[in-house]
Design an enzyme around this catalytic site. Structure first.
Site, PDB file in Angstrom:
ATOM      1  CE  LYS A  58     -79.116   9.383  -9.187  1.00 33.58           C
ATOM      2  NZ  LYS A  58     -79.929  10.567  -8.879  1.00 33.58           N
ATOM      3  CB  SER A 313     -80.074   2.157  -6.381  1.00 28.48           C
ATOM      4  OG  SER A 313     -79.183   2.251  -5.286  1.00 28.48           O
TER       5      SER A 313
END
Length: 420
Positions: A58, A313
């Site tokens: 992110k 992720s």
């Protein structure tokens, strides 16, 4: 890296994002996983975005978005909503750029993610806890922006965010020594998937991109079925990094004609994967970070002999969740079962149960019972752990044979929520 002008113009902004991020993000490794490669007869590599400074990809999108904003907009202060990882990326960018940020997070956000956001943001950010889901926190953040003239940094439905996430795809193609046959990408709101699709559509169109969602929050799958993003009535928050009720409109447009397939994964399978990665590979992942690996089993026939990449992720997992993760994994594997059990209220009743009902490898892991002298028999809640799932049938048969069985609880979600 080859010069961007030789590539399709659609990727120019992605290459510009890569230059902005060069000294900010970690160029995470693309590492072969020998264990899974052996199991599936394929070359399986992990793109380790869990090794970023904020422990997720992110940071790529958040920093890129803020880096292209005007000084005037930055001076107004930025606002975001996030279940955790986007918040950390924005917090990091705020602290690095010395920009004021207000971060809205759902009330059930794991404590570990809250502490990380505070650490990365320092004195540049304020945290507001609001609502039960990301979408409720987002609505509150947007209202705050309207009242305070702040600039909203969307976690996924923004082209600058997508361009930042797309830099991970550039790295995968540069790091892979051969064409990528299958790429498994986790999907929440769709920002990472949109970035992956943007790059692979142009530079590796033969790669089959598999989007992976939790079965209890499959918003991209629903969008593809309906031809547009739709709001899911109800989602589970367990896979918090992917618990989004509606994928972004822009993300959907990038993904709809490029994703090869969507795979949905049960929460129990996610938990099994978390434990397996930790025990076998010493890789610590959060639930959303395990999605891509958890989906491999569904594609074991297709991926045999192929070059496969799974994007890990994130690794922002609260250690206090591990007992729940272990419990869900055991339930999914059929190794943990809960019953209402009828006991005669006399000495030796429990001994009879142990001797006549339990198999040699069965174990009582939970027992809750209150004696009531006014009744001949009483009800207990009993949890039983098995060595192998095949032991369940003889256990159930013995329970009924000796008149102990009242009810099986595993299939009753409302009751199970009281136990785990």
């Amino acid at each position: 890296m080859m010069k961007e002008e030789i590539y399709p113009s659609v990727l120019v902004n992605v290459y510009k994002a890569a230059r902005r991020l060069k000294n900010v993000v970690v160029r995470t490794p693309l590492a072969i996983n020998n264990n899974l490669s052996g199991i599936y007869g394929a070359k399986i590599s992990f793109k380790r975005e869990d090794l970023q400074q904020v422990r997720s990809y992110k940071i790529r999108g958040a920093y890129n978005k803020m880096a292209v904003m005007s000084p005037e907009d930055l001076a107004k202060g930025v606002v975001c909503a996030s279940a955790g990882n986007h918040a950390q990326g924005v917090a990091f960018a705020c602290n690095t750029m010395r920009v004021k940020g207000t971060i809205f997070m759902p009330l059930p956000t794991p404590g570990q993610k809250l502490e990380q956001v505070k650490m990365f943001g320092g004195d540049c950010i304020d945290i507001v806890l609001y609502g039960d889901t990301f979408d409720e926190a987002k609505d509150a953040a947007l209202e705050f922006c309207r009242d305070q003239q702040g600039i909203f940094i969307h976690p996924f439905d923004d082209q600058d965010i997508i361009d930042g996430q797309a830099t991970a795809a550039l790295e995968i193609l540069e790091q892979s020594g051969e064409p990528v046959d299958y790429l498994f990408v986790p999907i929440g709101g769709g920002g990472l998937a949109a970035g992956i699709c943007t790059v692979f559509r142009e530079l590796s169109p033969k790669t089959k991109i598999i989007g992976v969602e939790p079965s209890a929050a499959a918003s991209m799958k629903k969008a593809l079925e309906n031809g547009k993003p739709v709001l899911l009535d109800k989602i589970s928050r367990f896979v918090d990094g992917a618990a989004v009720q509606k994928v972004g409109n822009l993300n959907f447009e990038h993904c709809k004609n490029v994703l090869h397939e969507m795979a949905v994964v049960d929460e129990g399978e996610v938990c099994e994967t978390i434990l397996s990665l930790y025990n076998k590979d010493a890789v610590v992942v959060e639930p959303a970070g395990a999605l891509s690996v958890a989906a491999l089993k569904k594609y074991q026939d297709q991926i045999k002999g192929k070059n496969v990449v799974c994007i890990i992720s994130g690794s922002n997992n609260d250690i206090t969740r591990m007992e729940e993760i272990k419990e869900k994994a055991l339930l999914y594997a059929g190794l943990k079962h809960y019953f209402l059990v009828r006991f005669a209220q006399r000495p030796g009743a429990l001994k009879d149960f142990v001797l006549n009902v339990l198999g040699p490898n069965d174990d009582i892991t939970f027992f809750e019972y209150t004696q009531k002298n006014s009744k001949e028999k009483g009800i207990a809640v009993v949890g039983i752990g098995l060595k192998q799932s095949e032991d369940f049938t003889p256990l159930l048969n013995n329970m009924k044979k000796y008149d102990f069985f009242v009810n099986y609880l595993n299939n009753d979600p409302s009751l199970m929520n009281l136990l785990i």
